[in-house]
Design a protein around this motif. Structure first.
Motif, PDB file in Angstrom:
ATOM      1  N   LYS A  61       1.186   4.551   4.553  1.00 34.53           N
ATOM      2  CA  LYS A  61       0.232   5.138   5.041  1.00 34.53           C
ATOM      3  C   LYS A  61       0.574   5.824   6.330  1.00 34.53           C
ATOM      4  N   SER A  62       1.525   5.210   7.081  1.00 37.29           N
ATOM      5  CA  SER A  62       1.984   5.555   8.234  1.00 37.29           C
ATOM      6  C   SER A  62       2.825   6.851   7.896  1.00 37.29           C
ATOM      7  N   GLN A 113       2.538   8.787   5.383  1.00 39.71           N
ATOM      8  CA  GLN A 113       1.722   9.981   4.851  1.00 39.71           C
ATOM      9  C   GLN A 113       0.917  10.707   6.007  1.00 39.71           C
ATOM     10  N   ARG A 114       0.488   9.919   7.093  1.00 41.11           N
ATOM     11  CA  ARG A 114       0.074  10.585   8.285  1.00 41.11           C
ATOM     12  C   ARG A 114       1.080  11.403   9.096  1.00 41.11           C
TER      13      ARG A 114
END
Length: 204
Positions: free
Chosen positions: A23-24, A26-27
């Motif tokens: 997730k990180s 991707q951000r």
């Protein structure tokens, strides 16, 4: 959802950073592409330059672009006192205190037979040669207070027990401003074991 192959590659590459999960990553990737493409290009250029040009100091194994790092090349440093650390980030932490004027030796790890990390991987032959050259009067073992760090410090001290060098270990105890009720048992035990007298001259 099917992602662009290049976007997926970028996300996967960012996951190489410590503590960065899917997730990180991707951000980060979306931020760079949507809001800061100039910053992304600058980051890519800096990363490529660093990887190509930064090696290690011939004397202390710290990260350096030159044969000798800026600390080893500094004539005002006390070369008779060598502080042994596990990583360049530990060196940065010590330097930020401004309280140490000696030089360093960076192991870039700790002894861990299960991971295939032995004396050769830590460059200990270079450290021992440095001591045997006769210029070192004190060797400060500042490896981390972990099982591996303690084992590494013990191994180094054991190998140099016949030398004339004063071998010391940094103290580990209660942090400044800390309260005893919040300090873990291991740290508290180290603090008691490393206690010193407050009477003037008692430790001389």
């Amino acid at each position: 959802m099917s992602l662009s192959p290049l976007l997926q590659e970028l996300i996967s590459s960012l996951r190489a950073l410590p503590g960065v999960g899917p997730k990180s990553a991707q951000r980060m990737a979306l931020h760079l592409l949507e809001r800061d493409r100039a910053g992304a290009l600058a980051l890519a250029a800096s990363l490529e330059s660093a990887v190509e040009r930064i090696g290690e100091c011939e004397r202390c194994r710290n990260l350096s672009e030159q044969a000798l790092c800026s600390i080893c090349d500094d004539g005002t440093r006390d070369r008779h006192v060598v502080c042994v650390l596990e990583s360049p980030v530990d060196l940065m932490a010590v330097e930020q205190t401004g309280g140490f004027n000696g030089v360093y030796f960076v192991l870039k790890g700790h002894l861990s037979p299960i991971d295939g990390i032995g004396p050769d991987e830590l460059g200990l032959d270079r450290l021992f040669a440095l001591v045997e050259a006769g210029d070192v009067t004190e060797l400060i073992l500042a490896t981390n207070p972990t099982v591996e760090g303690e084992a590494t410090a013990h191994y180094i001290a054991e190998q140099l027990e016949d030398s004339d060098v004063n071998i010391t270990r940094i103290a580990h105890g209660v942090p400044v401003g800390g309260e005893l009720e919040f300090v873990d048992g291991g740290t508290l035990a180290h603090a008691f074991a490393g206690r010193r007298s407050l009477r003037r001259g008692a430790d001389d």
